[in-house]
Design a protein around this motif. Sequence first.
Motif, PDB file in Angstrom:
ATOM      1  N   UNK A   3      47.565  74.826  70.809  1.00  0.00           N
ATOM      2  CA  UNK A   3      46.135  74.328  70.330  1.00  0.00           C
ATOM      3  C   UNK A   3      45.944  74.331  69.251  1.00  0.00           C
ATOM      4  N   UNK A   4      45.172  73.471  68.384  1.00  0.00           N
ATOM      5  CA  UNK A   4      44.540  73.711  67.069  1.00  0.00           C
ATOM      6  C   UNK A   4      43.216  72.982  67.186  1.00  0.00           C
ATOM      7  N   UNK A   5      42.016  74.102  66.585  1.00  0.00           N
ATOM      8  CA  UNK A   5      40.829  73.378  66.647  1.00  0.00           C
ATOM      9  C   UNK A   5      40.375  73.573  65.946  1.00  0.00           C
ATOM     10  N   UNK A   6      39.776  72.416  64.779  1.00  0.00           N
ATOM     11  CA  UNK A   6      38.814  72.304  63.578  1.00  0.00           C
ATOM     12  C   UNK A   6      37.911  72.210  63.730  1.00  0.00           C
ATOM     13  N   UNK A   7      36.516  73.173  63.154  1.00  0.00           N
ATOM     14  CA  UNK A   7      35.202  72.705  62.858  1.00  0.00           C
ATOM     15  C   UNK A   7      34.934  71.509  64.192  1.00  0.00           C
ATOM     16  N   UNK A   8      35.042  72.156  65.627  1.00  0.00           N
ATOM     17  CA  UNK A   8      33.929  71.699  66.913  1.00  0.00           C
ATOM     18  C   UNK A   8      32.849  71.611  66.757  1.00  0.00           C
ATOM     19  N   UNK A   9      32.646  70.833  66.702  1.00  0.00           N
ATOM     20  CA  UNK A   9      31.138  70.835  67.500  1.00  0.00           C
ATOM     21  C   UNK A   9      30.577  69.817  68.765  1.00  0.00           C
ATOM     22  N   UNK A  10      29.762  70.163  69.359  1.00  0.00           N
ATOM     23  CA  UNK A  10      29.161  69.310  70.791  1.00  0.00           C
ATOM     24  C   UNK A  10      28.085  69.215  70.512  1.00  0.00           C
ATOM     25  N   UNK A  11      27.062  68.213  70.910  1.00  0.00           N
ATOM     26  CA  UNK A  11      25.810  68.150  70.667  1.00  0.00           C
ATOM     27  C   UNK A  11      25.560  67.177  71.764  1.00  0.00           C
ATOM     28  N   UNK A  12      24.394  67.780  72.783  1.00  0.00           N
ATOM     29  CA  UNK A  12      23.747  66.941  73.986  1.00  0.00           C
ATOM     30  C   UNK A  12      22.360  66.197  73.581  1.00  0.00           C
ATOM     31  N   UNK A  13      22.255  64.760  73.838  1.00  0.00           N
ATOM     32  CA  UNK A  13      21.176  64.419  73.401  1.00  0.00           C
ATOM     33  C   UNK A  13      19.654  64.466  74.775  1.00  0.00           C
ATOM     34  N   UNK A  14      19.223  65.244  74.687  1.00  0.00           N
ATOM     35  CA  UNK A  14      18.585  65.365  76.030  1.00  0.00           C
ATOM     36  C   UNK A  14      17.209  64.461  75.587  1.00  0.00           C
ATOM     37  N   UNK A  15      16.631  63.283  76.131  1.00  0.00           N
ATOM     38  CA  UNK A  15      15.755  62.732  75.941  1.00  0.00           C
ATOM     39  C   UNK A  15      15.294  62.494  74.380  1.00  0.00           C
TER      40      UNK A  15
END
Length: 233
Positions: A3-15
């Motif tokens: 597995x290779x992860x490169x600059x992973x970001x996760x954003x959720x929208x709440x309202x």
Amino acid sequence: PVVTLTQISKTYVRGDTEVAVLRDLSFVIPAGTFLAIMGPSGSGKSTLLNLIAGIDAPTSGHVLIKDPASQGEVSLTALSEQERTLFRRNHIGIVFQFFNLIPTLTVAENVTLPLELTGKRNNVRQRAQELLDRVGLGNRLNSYPDKLSGGEQQRVSIARAIGHDPKIVFADEPTANLDSETSHTVLEAFLELNKHGQTIVMVTHEPDYAAMCHRIITLADGRLIGDELNKKA
């Protein structure tokens, strides 16, 4: 690397608000590693596991995973949700916190169900015996989940997760609902699999269990704050 992860970001929208759960993570998981992911509640551990396993997709960045069929790399990020589902079914094993066994099926039937879903219906009973032998439950093929202890149910879920010879097994807090003695039995099952070459990525809150792994990644506020090789494991 498997597995290779490169600059992973996760954003959720709440309202009207965007909540950043993971921020710019990059690291590599070599084949055969037993990796622990640690961090306080809300640090993004389970979200990270879901992204690596292809259950969810990152907001930005790339997740590459080795394809056993071609021996090349597949970008999970580039796959559709349906394509990721098929990839998981064929190449990834997942062990859940709450076992997720089907109560109306025997232990053997629970273990072989994923195989049958992928069309592998030959010699499934023999395969169930082999898998359950590996986790020390070869004598419980015909039992139902409600007749098993929590630790036994979790070991059945491990047998189910490895039935299709996955490249990598993901475990999300696999000992969270177990007492200390039972937890160690489950960890021993993972260690035995890893000793035979299985790559394992485990989310845990427990430092003692993380200390049994080759490598410990630590998250805080969605960021990678620690990446430690455990020379004693």
